[in-house]
Scaffold this motif. Structure first.
Motif, PDB file in Angstrom:
ATOM      1  N   LEU A   1      -8.469   1.089  -9.610  1.00 33.33           N
ATOM      2  CA  LEU A   1      -7.987   0.484  -8.363  1.00 33.33           C
ATOM      3  C   LEU A   1      -6.710  -0.305  -8.614  1.00 33.33           C
ATOM      4  O   LEU A   1      -5.745  -0.221  -7.839  1.00 33.33           O
ATOM      5  CB  LEU A   1      -9.065  -0.427  -7.773  1.00 33.33           C
ATOM      6  N   ASN A   2      -6.702  -1.063  -9.707  1.00 28.35           N
ATOM      7  CA  ASN A   2      -5.530  -1.854 -10.086  1.00 28.35           C
ATOM      8  C   ASN A   2      -4.306  -0.963 -10.263  1.00 28.35           C
ATOM      9  O   ASN A   2      -3.240  -1.211  -9.684  1.00 28.35           O
ATOM     10  CB  ASN A   2      -5.855  -2.599 -11.390  1.00 28.35           C
ATOM     11  N   LEU A   3      -4.463   0.109 -11.038  1.00 26.81           N
ATOM     12  CA  LEU A   3      -3.349   1.012 -11.293  1.00 26.81           C
ATOM     13  C   LEU A   3      -2.932   1.763 -10.029  1.00 26.81           C
ATOM     14  O   LEU A   3      -1.739   1.935  -9.766  1.00 26.81           O
ATOM     15  CB  LEU A   3      -3.718   2.016 -12.384  1.00 26.81           C
ATOM     16  N   THR A   4      -3.910   2.199  -9.268  1.00 26.86           N
ATOM     17  CA  THR A   4      -3.605   2.975  -8.062  1.00 26.86           C
ATOM     18  C   THR A   4      -2.776   2.150  -7.080  1.00 26.86           C
ATOM     19  O   THR A   4      -1.771   2.627  -6.541  1.00 26.86           O
ATOM     20  CB  THR A   4      -4.897   3.452  -7.380  1.00 26.86           C
ATOM     21  N   ILE A   5      -3.211   0.910  -6.848  1.00 25.42           N
ATOM     22  CA  ILE A   5      -2.480   0.044  -5.925  1.00 25.42           C
ATOM     23  C   ILE A   5      -1.077  -0.247  -6.453  1.00 25.42           C
ATOM     24  O   ILE A   5      -0.077  -0.136  -5.734  1.00 25.42           O
ATOM     25  CB  ILE A   5      -3.247  -1.269  -5.687  1.00 25.42           C
ATOM     26  N   GLY A   6      -0.996  -0.608  -7.744  1.00 32.16           N
ATOM     27  CA  GLY A   6       0.302  -0.931  -8.331  1.00 32.16           C
ATOM     28  C   GLY A   6       1.262   0.242  -8.326  1.00 32.16           C
ATOM     29  O   GLY A   6       2.434   0.105  -7.939  1.00 32.16           O
TER      30      GLY A   6
ATOM     31  N   VAL B   1       0.792  -9.454 -27.816  1.00 36.52           N
ATOM     32  CA  VAL B   1       0.103 -10.096 -26.689  1.00 36.52           C
ATOM     33  C   VAL B   1      -1.123  -9.271 -26.302  1.00 36.52           C
ATOM     34  O   VAL B   1      -2.200  -9.835 -26.021  1.00 36.52           O
ATOM     35  CB  VAL B   1       1.061 -10.241 -25.489  1.00 36.52           C
ATOM     36  N   TRP B   2      -0.985  -7.949 -26.282  1.00 35.31           N
ATOM     37  CA  TRP B   2      -2.108  -7.059 -25.954  1.00 35.31           C
ATOM     38  C   TRP B   2      -3.264  -7.271 -26.922  1.00 35.31           C
ATOM     39  O   TRP B   2      -4.425  -7.335 -26.513  1.00 35.31           O
ATOM     40  CB  TRP B   2      -1.638  -5.608 -26.004  1.00 35.31           C
ATOM     41  N   LEU B   3      -2.964  -7.390 -28.195  1.00 33.74           N
ATOM     42  CA  LEU B   3      -4.009  -7.583 -29.202  1.00 33.74           C
ATOM     43  C   LEU B   3      -4.727  -8.913 -28.993  1.00 33.74           C
ATOM     44  O   LEU B   3      -5.969  -8.985 -29.083  1.00 33.74           O
ATOM     45  CB  LEU B   3      -3.402  -7.528 -30.602  1.00 33.74           C
TER      46      LEU B   3
ATOM     47  N   TYR C   1      -7.322 -11.886 -17.575  1.00 33.94           N
ATOM     48  CA  TYR C   1      -7.107 -11.181 -18.840  1.00 33.94           C
ATOM     49  C   TYR C   1      -7.245  -9.678 -18.649  1.00 33.94           C
ATOM     50  O   TYR C   1      -6.463  -8.897 -19.190  1.00 33.94           O
ATOM     51  CB  TYR C   1      -8.108 -11.649 -19.896  1.00 33.94           C
ATOM     52  N   ARG C   2      -8.243  -9.268 -17.894  1.00 35.21           N
ATOM     53  CA  ARG C   2      -8.438  -7.834 -17.667  1.00 35.21           C
ATOM     54  C   ARG C   2      -7.279  -7.236 -16.882  1.00 35.21           C
ATOM     55  O   ARG C   2      -6.842  -6.113 -17.154  1.00 35.21           O
ATOM     56  CB  ARG C   2      -9.760  -7.604 -16.927  1.00 35.21           C
ATOM     57  N   PHE C   3      -6.789  -7.980 -15.891  1.00 33.91           N
ATOM     58  CA  PHE C   3      -5.640  -7.522 -15.112  1.00 33.91           C
ATOM     59  C   PHE C   3      -4.427  -7.338 -16.017  1.00 33.91           C
ATOM     60  O   PHE C   3      -3.736  -6.304 -15.971  1.00 33.91           O
ATOM     61  CB  PHE C   3      -5.339  -8.530 -14.002  1.00 33.91           C
ATOM     62  N   LEU C   4      -4.139  -8.342 -16.844  1.00 27.88           N
ATOM     63  CA  LEU C   4      -3.008  -8.262 -17.764  1.00 27.88           C
ATOM     64  C   LEU C   4      -3.207  -7.134 -18.771  1.00 27.88           C
ATOM     65  O   LEU C   4      -2.262  -6.420 -19.118  1.00 27.88           O
ATOM     66  CB  LEU C   4      -2.824  -9.596 -18.493  1.00 27.88           C
ATOM     67  N   TRP C   5      -4.452  -6.963 -19.231  1.00 25.51           N
ATOM     68  CA  TRP C   5      -4.740  -5.929 -20.221  1.00 25.51           C
ATOM     69  C   TRP C   5      -4.421  -4.548 -19.665  1.00 25.51           C
ATOM     70  O   TRP C   5      -3.846  -3.712 -20.366  1.00 25.51           O
ATOM     71  CB  TRP C   5      -6.207  -6.005 -20.638  1.00 25.51           C
ATOM     72  N   VAL C   6      -4.787  -4.314 -18.424  1.00 24.47           N
ATOM     73  CA  VAL C   6      -4.545  -3.009 -17.809  1.00 24.47           C
ATOM     74  C   VAL C   6      -3.050  -2.690 -17.798  1.00 24.47           C
ATOM     75  O   VAL C   6      -2.624  -1.598 -18.215  1.00 24.47           O
ATOM     76  CB  VAL C   6      -5.116  -2.967 -16.378  1.00 24.47           C
ATOM     77  N   TRP C   7      -2.231  -3.626 -17.351  1.00 22.65           N
ATOM     78  CA  TRP C   7      -0.804  -3.340 -17.220  1.00 22.65           C
ATOM     79  C   TRP C   7      -0.091  -3.338 -18.563  1.00 22.65           C
ATOM     80  O   TRP C   7       0.840  -2.555 -18.773  1.00 22.65           O
ATOM     81  CB  TRP C   7      -0.165  -4.312 -16.238  1.00 22.65           C
TER      82      TRP C   7
END
Length: 251
Positions: free
Chosen positions: A167-172, A134-136, A12-18
């Motif tokens: 880290l998630n955003l940087t890698i992506g 979906v974000w909500l 959920y956190r991964f999806l939330w970030v993107w």
């Protein structure tokens, strides 16, 4: 897998970030549109004025555009921005004055292309509403789980972990930008147009054939807009993350 298992919270956190980044970019796009994507800046300081001076006299279909003043060019670009955000309405009415009378800015093929752009923006706007829903839902799921964990284990966690998000955003983003540079920005730009726009509709225009292309110094203007949009989107992302952590983090 249970919706509140530890692994699912990570997902959920991964999806939330993107999802947050995509929505932040969408917000950024519409904010930039209110300022005509900073076109006056690019016109004066990024070579667009010189591009018009060089190629407008060579145009096979329209004449004397190089004689127009800055305000006329800004008004025409503003008209294009308004039209593509209003289902394409107003594209045929864009004109400029010459010593020989009134001249339509856009040819038929250019109007068709900008109508395709307007249709794409309409689609993205509808998609943003779906992604926002979906974000909500994901936001409420994470907050609900963290609240339950607090009650059961007396733990304190933030809604999102800044280091993990970064880290998630940087890698992506690094992989995305690296891929674009490896393939070639121009090749990626052209391929996206092939995928997105109808096969029988023209989207590539030589400067000598298109005032639209000339006054935008395509694709240079799009690269400058993309960089500005990414910076603005990341700023919105940080603001949203800070706000969510402040509002929904467990205490």
């Amino acid at each position: 897998m249970r919706p509140f298992s530890p692994n699912m919270i990570g997902l959920y956190r991964f999806l939330w970030v993107w999802l947050t980044l995509l929505l932040a970019l969408w917000f950024g796009w519409h904010l930039l549109a209110q300022f005509d994507f900073l076109y006056p800046v690019w016109h004066d300081y990024a070579g667009i004025s010189q591009n018009i001076d060089k190629y407008a006299p060579l145009n096979h279909y329209r004449h004397d555009f190089e004689l127009t003043d800055r305000e006329t060019r800004f008004a025409l670009f503003h008209g294009i921005v308004e039209a593509i955000h209003n289902h394409g309405q107003g594209l045929k009415e864009l004109v400029y004055q010459t010593r020989n009378g009134t001249v339509s800015l856009l040819r038929h093929s250019e109007i068709v292309h900008l109508q395709d752009v307007a249709n794409l923006i309409d689609f993205v706007n509808h998609l943003a509403l779906v992604l926002g829903t979906v974000w909500l839902v994901i936001t409420l799921l994470i907050w609900s789980k963290l609240s339950a964990m607090k009650r059961e284990k007396r733990i304190k966690q933030s809604f999102t972990r800044r280091k993990d998000s970064l880290l998630n955003l940087t890698i992506g983003l690094a992989l995305s930008i690296g891929g674009i540079l490896l393939i070639g920005a121009q090749k990626v730009f052209y391929q996206l147009h092939i995928w997105v726009f109808p096969a029988n509709h023209q989207w590539f225009f030589y400067y000598e054939h298109s005032l639209m292309s000339t006054m935008m110094k395509a694709p240079d203007l799009f690269a400058m807009i993309a960089i500005t949009l990414l910076i603005l989107g990341l700023a919105f992302f940080v603001i949203i993350q800070l706000a969510i952590n402040a509002l929904l983090s467990t205490r």
